[in-house]
Design a protein around this motif. Structure first.
Motif, PDB file in Angstrom:
ATOM      1  N   TRP A  44       0.861  -1.176   0.000  1.00 23.20           N
ATOM      2  CA  TRP A  44       0.000   0.000   0.000  1.00 23.20           C
ATOM      3  C   TRP A  44       0.897   1.226   0.000  1.00 23.20           C
ATOM      4  O   TRP A  44       1.756   1.378   0.862  1.00 23.20           O
ATOM      5  N   THR A  45       0.711   2.112  -0.971  1.00 23.66           N
ATOM      6  CA  THR A  45       1.553   3.305  -1.085  1.00 23.66           C
ATOM      7  C   THR A  45       0.958   4.515  -0.372  1.00 23.66           C
ATOM      8  O   THR A  45       1.597   5.550  -0.301  1.00 23.66           O
ATOM      9  N   GLY A  46      -0.252   4.389   0.100  1.00 24.93           N
ATOM     10  CA  GLY A  46      -0.967   5.520   0.674  1.00 24.93           C
ATOM     11  C   GLY A  46      -2.071   5.997  -0.247  1.00 24.93           C
ATOM     12  O   GLY A  46      -3.027   6.627   0.197  1.00 24.93           O
ATOM     13  N   THR A  47      -1.959   5.667  -1.527  1.00 23.32           N
ATOM     14  CA  THR A  47      -2.994   6.012  -2.498  1.00 23.32           C
ATOM     15  C   THR A  47      -3.357   4.852  -3.416  1.00 23.32           C
ATOM     16  O   THR A  47      -4.396   4.884  -4.069  1.00 23.32           O
ATOM     17  N   ALA A  48      -2.492   3.841  -3.477  1.00 24.67           N
ATOM     18  CA  ALA A  48      -2.711   2.732  -4.405  1.00 24.67           C
ATOM     19  C   ALA A  48      -2.167   1.444  -3.811  1.00 24.67           C
ATOM     20  O   ALA A  48      -1.261   1.457  -2.976  1.00 24.67           O
ATOM     21  N   VAL A  49      -2.731   0.339  -4.289  1.00 25.59           N
ATOM     22  CA  VAL A  49      -2.212  -0.988  -3.974  1.00 25.59           C
ATOM     23  C   VAL A  49      -1.347  -1.399  -5.154  1.00 25.59           C
ATOM     24  O   VAL A  49      -1.803  -1.374  -6.307  1.00 25.59           O
ATOM     25  N   VAL A  50      -0.100  -1.761  -4.871  1.00 28.62           N
ATOM     26  CA  VAL A  50       0.821  -2.192  -5.918  1.00 28.62           C
ATOM     27  C   VAL A  50       1.123  -3.666  -5.720  1.00 28.62           C
ATOM     28  O   VAL A  50       1.440  -4.109  -4.606  1.00 28.62           O
ATOM     29  N   MET A  51       0.995  -4.416  -6.793  1.00 24.06           N
ATOM     30  CA  MET A  51       1.298  -5.840  -6.814  1.00 24.06           C
ATOM     31  C   MET A  51       2.271  -6.062  -7.967  1.00 24.06           C
ATOM     32  O   MET A  51       2.271  -5.291  -8.925  1.00 24.06           O
ATOM     33  N   CYS A  52       3.085  -7.082  -7.893  1.00 29.58           N
ATOM     34  CA  CYS A  52       4.043  -7.364  -8.958  1.00 29.58           C
ATOM     35  C   CYS A  52       3.968  -8.840  -9.317  1.00 29.58           C
ATOM     36  O   CYS A  52       3.736  -9.688  -8.457  1.00 29.58           O
ATOM     37  N   THR A  53       4.198  -9.121 -10.599  1.00 31.29           N
ATOM     38  CA  THR A  53       4.124 -10.503 -11.055  1.00 31.29           C
ATOM     39  C   THR A  53       5.007 -10.687 -12.277  1.00 31.29           C
ATOM     40  O   THR A  53       5.532  -9.715 -12.837  1.00 31.29           O
ATOM     41  N   SER A  54       5.159 -11.926 -12.687  1.00 29.86           N
ATOM     42  CA  SER A  54       5.965 -12.221 -13.871  1.00 29.86           C
ATOM     43  C   SER A  54       5.239 -11.772 -15.135  1.00 29.86           C
ATOM     44  O   SER A  54       4.007 -11.703 -15.169  1.00 29.86           O
ATOM     45  N   THR A  55       5.995 -11.490 -16.150  1.00 27.76           N
ATOM     46  CA  THR A  55       5.405 -11.007 -17.405  1.00 27.76           C
ATOM     47  C   THR A  55       4.560 -12.073 -18.090  1.00 27.76           C
ATOM     48  O   THR A  55       3.682 -11.743 -18.880  1.00 27.76           O
ATOM     49  N   ASN A  56       4.801 -13.348 -17.788  1.00 26.41           N
ATOM     50  CA  ASN A  56       4.057 -14.423 -18.435  1.00 26.41           C
ATOM     51  C   ASN A  56       2.892 -14.935 -17.592  1.00 26.41           C
ATOM     52  O   ASN A  56       2.278 -15.949 -17.930  1.00 26.41           O
ATOM     53  N   ALA A  57       2.553 -14.263 -16.508  1.00 26.63           N
ATOM     54  CA  ALA A  57       1.446 -14.698 -15.654  1.00 26.63           C
ATOM     55  C   ALA A  57       0.119 -14.538 -16.398  1.00 26.63           C
ATOM     56  O   ALA A  57      -0.125 -13.507 -17.030  1.00 26.63           O
ATOM     57  N   PRO A  58      -0.761 -15.530 -16.319  1.00 25.01           N
ATOM     58  CA  PRO A  58      -2.057 -15.423 -16.993  1.00 25.01           C
ATOM     59  C   PRO A  58      -2.851 -14.184 -16.579  1.00 25.01           C
ATOM     60  O   PRO A  58      -3.557 -13.604 -17.397  1.00 25.01           O
ATOM     61  N   LYS A  59      -2.724 -13.737 -15.338  1.00 21.91           N
ATOM     62  CA  LYS A  59      -3.473 -12.559 -14.894  1.00 21.91           C
ATOM     63  C   LYS A  59      -3.069 -11.305 -15.663  1.00 21.91           C
ATOM     64  O   LYS A  59      -3.878 -10.404 -15.836  1.00 21.91           O
ATOM     65  N   VAL A  60      -1.845 -11.247 -16.155  1.00 18.05           N
ATOM     66  CA  VAL A  60      -1.394 -10.068 -16.915  1.00 18.05           C
ATOM     67  C   VAL A  60      -2.189  -9.962 -18.213  1.00 18.05           C
ATOM     68  O   VAL A  60      -2.703  -8.888 -18.554  1.00 18.05           O
ATOM     69  N   ARG A  61      -2.296 -11.055 -18.940  1.00 22.30           N
ATOM     70  CA  ARG A  61      -3.060 -11.040 -20.197  1.00 22.30           C
ATOM     71  C   ARG A  61      -4.535 -10.731 -19.931  1.00 22.30           C
ATOM     72  O   ARG A  61      -5.165  -9.971 -20.650  1.00 22.30           O
ATOM     73  N   SER A  62      -5.081 -11.327 -18.876  1.00 21.02           N
ATOM     74  CA  SER A  62      -6.488 -11.101 -18.551  1.00 21.02           C
ATOM     75  C   SER A  62      -6.746  -9.658 -18.155  1.00 21.02           C
ATOM     76  O   SER A  62      -7.711  -9.042 -18.615  1.00 21.02           O
ATOM     77  N   LEU A  63      -5.892  -9.102 -17.300  1.00 22.84           N
ATOM     78  CA  LEU A  63      -6.076  -7.716 -16.854  1.00 22.84           C
ATOM     79  C   LEU A  63      -5.802  -6.712 -17.971  1.00 22.84           C
ATOM     80  O   LEU A  63      -6.380  -5.632 -17.980  1.00 22.84           O
ATOM     81  N   ALA A  64      -4.959  -7.082 -18.913  1.00 24.20           N
ATOM     82  CA  ALA A  64      -4.741  -6.198 -20.067  1.00 24.20           C
ATOM     83  C   ALA A  64      -6.003  -6.131 -20.924  1.00 24.20           C
ATOM     84  O   ALA A  64      -6.339  -5.075 -21.471  1.00 24.20           O
ATOM     85  N   ALA A  65      -6.718  -7.244 -20.997  1.00 26.45           N
ATOM     86  CA  ALA A  65      -7.954  -7.288 -21.789  1.00 26.45           C
ATOM     87  C   ALA A  65      -9.126  -6.646 -21.048  1.00 26.45           C
ATOM     88  O   ALA A  65      -9.990  -6.030 -21.670  1.00 26.45           O
ATOM     89  N   ASP A  66      -9.164  -6.805 -19.730  1.00 30.92           N
ATOM     90  CA  ASP A  66     -10.233  -6.232 -18.902  1.00 30.92           C
ATOM     91  C   ASP A  66      -9.613  -5.803 -17.573  1.00 30.92           C
ATOM     92  O   ASP A  66      -9.369  -6.639 -16.705  1.00 30.92           O
ATOM     93  N   PRO A  67      -9.347  -4.511 -17.397  1.00 34.84           N
ATOM     94  CA  PRO A  67      -8.628  -4.042 -16.209  1.00 34.84           C
ATOM     95  C   PRO A  67      -9.454  -3.941 -14.934  1.00 34.84           C
ATOM     96  O   PRO A  67      -8.936  -3.521 -13.897  1.00 34.84           O
ATOM     97  N   HIS A  68     -10.715  -4.321 -14.982  1.00 35.47           N
ATOM     98  CA  HIS A  68     -11.528  -4.279 -13.761  1.00 35.47           C
ATOM     99  C   HIS A  68     -11.069  -5.369 -12.807  1.00 35.47           C
ATOM    100  O   HIS A  68     -10.891  -6.525 -13.210  1.00 35.47           O
TER     101      HIS A  68
END
Length: 163
Positions: A44-68
């Motif tokens: 938590w940065t105070g204004t946003a939640v930051v998460m990090c993951t690998s570039t090949n994670a399935p969630k990256v492709r999914s969130l790129a298609a639908d960022p909700h």
């Protein structure tokens, strides 16, 4: 929900305590249209939640298609404390390891005498990572003392009204 409403929820002591935690559950819609929930480290940065993951994670492709996305941060004690967040995410591919990833895996998760080896291993594995940033557009805190799930609140109102 207005930004001021969100800020008010996030400033409550129980919310601040939950936001200082290490693990959340990220919910999103997969590319096949089905829901997914995955555990993920966060900062938590105070204004946003930051998460990090690998570039090949399935969630990256999914969130790129639908960022909700939705995020749940909770405890397992009784009564539980639960922080629910919703919003859209921003994805940024970062060369190397994002500072937030190193910060979220601090000495409370990686023993100080193992930190150097852990960091060397992480740096050898990830040439790039994706920083996932969620600025909450909606927030609800449930602590079962001052706040309840909305369905339970409705039942309490009905009971108190004699319905």
């Amino acid at each position: 929900m207005t930004p001021e409403d969100v800020a008010e929820v996030l400033e409550r002591p129980a919310a601040r305590e939950l936001l200082s935690g290490a693990l959340a559950r990220l919910a999103y819609v997969a590319r096949d249209g089905t829901p997914r929930v995955v555990p993920i480290g966060f900062l938590w940065t105070g204004t946003a939640v930051v998460m990090c993951t690998s570039t090949n994670a399935p969630k990256v492709r999914s969130l790129a298609a639908d960022p909700h996305a939705a995020l749940t941060i909770d405890t397992s004690e009784s009564p539980p404390k639960i922080l629910l967040l919703r919003g859209t995410v921003d994805l940024e591919t970062v060369d190397g390891i994002p500072d937030e990833y190193l910060a979220m895996n601090d000495s409370s998760l990686v023993a100080p005498d193992q930190r150097a080896a852990w960091e060397a291993e992480v740096r050898s594995l990830y040439k790039q990572m994706v920083r996932i940033t969620l600025v909450p557009a909606w927030a609800k805190l449930i602590d079962f003392e001052t706040t309840l799930p909305s369905a339970v609140e409705e039942l309490v109102r009905r009971r108190d009204a004699g319905a």
